[in-house]
Scaffold this motif. Structure first.
Motif, PDB file in Angstrom:
ATOM      1  N   LYS A  21       7.341  -4.586   2.025  1.00 45.12           N
ATOM      2  CA  LYS A  21       8.644  -5.122   1.624  1.00 45.12           C
ATOM      3  C   LYS A  21       8.722  -5.557   0.162  1.00 45.12           C
ATOM      4  O   LYS A  21       9.697  -5.255  -0.523  1.00 45.12           O
ATOM      5  N   GLU A  22       7.705  -6.273  -0.334  1.00 45.70           N
ATOM      6  CA  GLU A  22       7.770  -6.811  -1.701  1.00 45.70           C
ATOM      7  C   GLU A  22       7.894  -5.721  -2.759  1.00 45.70           C
ATOM      8  O   GLU A  22       8.666  -5.846  -3.691  1.00 45.70           O
ATOM      9  N   SER A  23       7.118  -4.670  -2.634  1.00 47.76           N
ATOM     10  CA  SER A  23       7.149  -3.591  -3.622  1.00 47.76           C
ATOM     11  C   SER A  23       8.044  -2.430  -3.197  1.00 47.76           C
ATOM     12  O   SER A  23       8.212  -1.473  -3.950  1.00 47.76           O
ATOM     13  N   SER A  24       8.592  -2.502  -1.993  1.00 47.59           N
ATOM     14  CA  SER A  24       9.419  -1.429  -1.438  1.00 47.59           C
ATOM     15  C   SER A  24       8.696  -0.085  -1.484  1.00 47.59           C
ATOM     16  O   SER A  24       9.245   0.926  -1.901  1.00 47.59           O
ATOM     17  N   THR A  25       7.441  -0.093  -1.060  1.00 43.69           N
ATOM     18  CA  THR A  25       6.648   1.137  -1.059  1.00 43.69           C
ATOM     19  C   THR A  25       6.190   1.483   0.351  1.00 43.69           C
ATOM     20  O   THR A  25       6.133   0.637   1.235  1.00 43.69           O
ATOM     21  N   TYR A  26       5.855   2.746   0.520  1.00 44.95           N
ATOM     22  CA  TYR A  26       5.386   3.245   1.802  1.00 44.95           C
ATOM     23  C   TYR A  26       3.917   3.660   1.707  1.00 44.95           C
ATOM     24  O   TYR A  26       3.481   4.215   0.707  1.00 44.95           O
ATOM     25  N   THR A  27       3.207   3.399   2.780  1.00 44.04           N
ATOM     26  CA  THR A  27       1.857   3.902   2.984  1.00 44.04           C
ATOM     27  C   THR A  27       1.938   4.820   4.194  1.00 44.04           C
ATOM     28  O   THR A  27       2.673   4.537   5.145  1.00 44.04           O
ATOM     29  N   TYR A  28       1.189   5.908   4.161  1.00 49.06           N
ATOM     30  CA  TYR A  28       1.208   6.859   5.264  1.00 49.06           C
ATOM     31  C   TYR A  28      -0.186   6.981   5.868  1.00 49.06           C
ATOM     32  O   TYR A  28      -1.169   7.160   5.148  1.00 49.06           O
ATOM     33  N   LEU A  29      -0.243   6.874   7.181  1.00 51.83           N
ATOM     34  CA  LEU A  29      -1.456   7.089   7.945  1.00 51.83           C
ATOM     35  C   LEU A  29      -1.324   8.452   8.606  1.00 51.83           C
ATOM     36  O   LEU A  29      -0.375   8.699   9.349  1.00 51.83           O
ATOM     37  N   LEU A  30      -2.262   9.357   8.298  1.00 51.26           N
ATOM     38  CA  LEU A  30      -2.272  10.698   8.874  1.00 51.26           C
ATOM     39  C   LEU A  30      -3.609  10.885   9.567  1.00 51.26           C
ATOM     40  O   LEU A  30      -4.654  10.586   8.978  1.00 51.26           O
ATOM     41  N   ALA A  31      -3.580  11.380  10.800  1.00 53.72           N
ATOM     42  CA  ALA A  31      -4.818  11.536  11.556  1.00 53.72           C
ATOM     43  C   ALA A  31      -4.804  12.816  12.380  1.00 53.72           C
ATOM     44  O   ALA A  31      -3.756  13.247  12.864  1.00 53.72           O
ATOM     45  N   ASP A  32      -5.977  13.378  12.532  1.00 55.11           N
ATOM     46  CA  ASP A  32      -6.179  14.532  13.387  1.00 55.11           C
ATOM     47  C   ASP A  32      -6.425  14.024  14.808  1.00 55.11           C
ATOM     48  O   ASP A  32      -7.328  13.198  15.020  1.00 55.11           O
ATOM     49  N   VAL A  33      -5.623  14.491  15.767  1.00 55.83           N
ATOM     50  CA  VAL A  33      -5.727  14.022  17.150  1.00 55.83           C
ATOM     51  C   VAL A  33      -7.097  14.347  17.746  1.00 55.83           C
ATOM     52  O   VAL A  33      -7.718  13.503  18.390  1.00 55.83           O
ATOM     53  N   ALA A  34      -7.593  15.553  17.513  1.00 54.43           N
ATOM     54  CA  ALA A  34      -8.842  15.992  18.139  1.00 54.43           C
ATOM     55  C   ALA A  34     -10.069  15.262  17.598  1.00 54.43           C
ATOM     56  O   ALA A  34     -10.913  14.800  18.371  1.00 54.43           O
ATOM     57  N   THR A  35     -10.173  15.147  16.282  1.00 55.56           N
ATOM     58  CA  THR A  35     -11.382  14.561  15.684  1.00 55.56           C
ATOM     59  C   THR A  35     -11.264  13.064  15.423  1.00 55.56           C
ATOM     60  O   THR A  35     -12.272  12.408  15.161  1.00 55.56           O
ATOM     61  N   LYS A  36     -10.035  12.540  15.423  1.00 54.80           N
ATOM     62  CA  LYS A  36      -9.756  11.128  15.112  1.00 54.80           C
ATOM     63  C   LYS A  36     -10.048  10.780  13.643  1.00 54.80           C
ATOM     64  O   LYS A  36     -10.122   9.617  13.281  1.00 54.80           O
ATOM     65  N   GLN A  37     -10.220  11.800  12.792  1.00 59.20           N
ATOM     66  CA  GLN A  37     -10.387  11.556  11.359  1.00 59.20           C
ATOM     67  C   GLN A  37      -9.022  11.297  10.740  1.00 59.20           C
ATOM     68  O   GLN A  37      -8.030  11.938  11.113  1.00 59.20           O
TER      69      GLN A  37
END
Length: 165
Positions: A21-37
């Motif tokens: 909220k403070e910086s109005s920025t987004y972080t994205y979490l991306l993961a592979d379902v099979a490997t959990k990486q």
């Protein structure tokens, strides 16, 4: 804390958008379902604990913290994440002249599980500004643009290293 729910996509990916909220920025979490990486794109310093809790809650293994750019008002959480999780590698554009474990150039890829992000050089906001393209089999994919593109606008070019040309 406003954030999109964890979504498992037909492409075998988990996607989560996290808002600061403070910086109005987004972080994205991306993961592979099979490997959990997984990877975090543009982690924010003030939200490191939230981001690591999301990784842990989903039973994921964080491989990389990836930054689209670096300058005074874009304070990354990469250093703090690396201090808490030493095996995690930080990534940033070589043109940014910022310190990271891995520096990338246009066309370089970062792989996690069965997916990869391709680096797209997009200087303007900063000299080292990049986007990351995640291709998908069923559609053109996603582009993680940092500040190169904004909602209803495009980047500012008046910061250090910025250039409208």
């Amino acid at each position: 804390m406003a954030s999109a729910a964890v979504t498992s996509l037909e492409s075998g990916l988990i996607f989560r958008q996290l808002f600061e909220k403070e910086s109005s920025t987004y972080t994205y979490l991306l993961a592979d379902v099979a490997t959990k990486q997984c990877v975090l794109v543009d982690p924010v310093l003030e939200q490191v604990e939230r981001d690591l809790a999301a990784v842990d809650a989903a039973g994921l293994t964080l491989l990389y913290v990836i930054n689209t750019h670096a300058h005074a008002d874009h304070v990354t959480g990469s250093g703090k994440i690396k201090a808490l999780c030493p095996a995690v590698k930080s990534v940033i554009s070589a043109a940014s002249a910022a310190k990271a474990d891995i520096t990338v150039n246009d066309g370089d890829t970062i792989a996690f599980g069965g997916s990869s992000l391709t680096t797209v050089a997009t200087p303007g906001h900063t000299e080292g500004c990049v986007c990351y393209h995640l291709a998908a089999a069923t559609h053109p994919g996603w582009l993680f643009s940092g500040d190169a593109m904004l909602i209803r606008g495009c980047c500012r070019t008046d910061f250090q290293g910025g250039s409208a040309s």
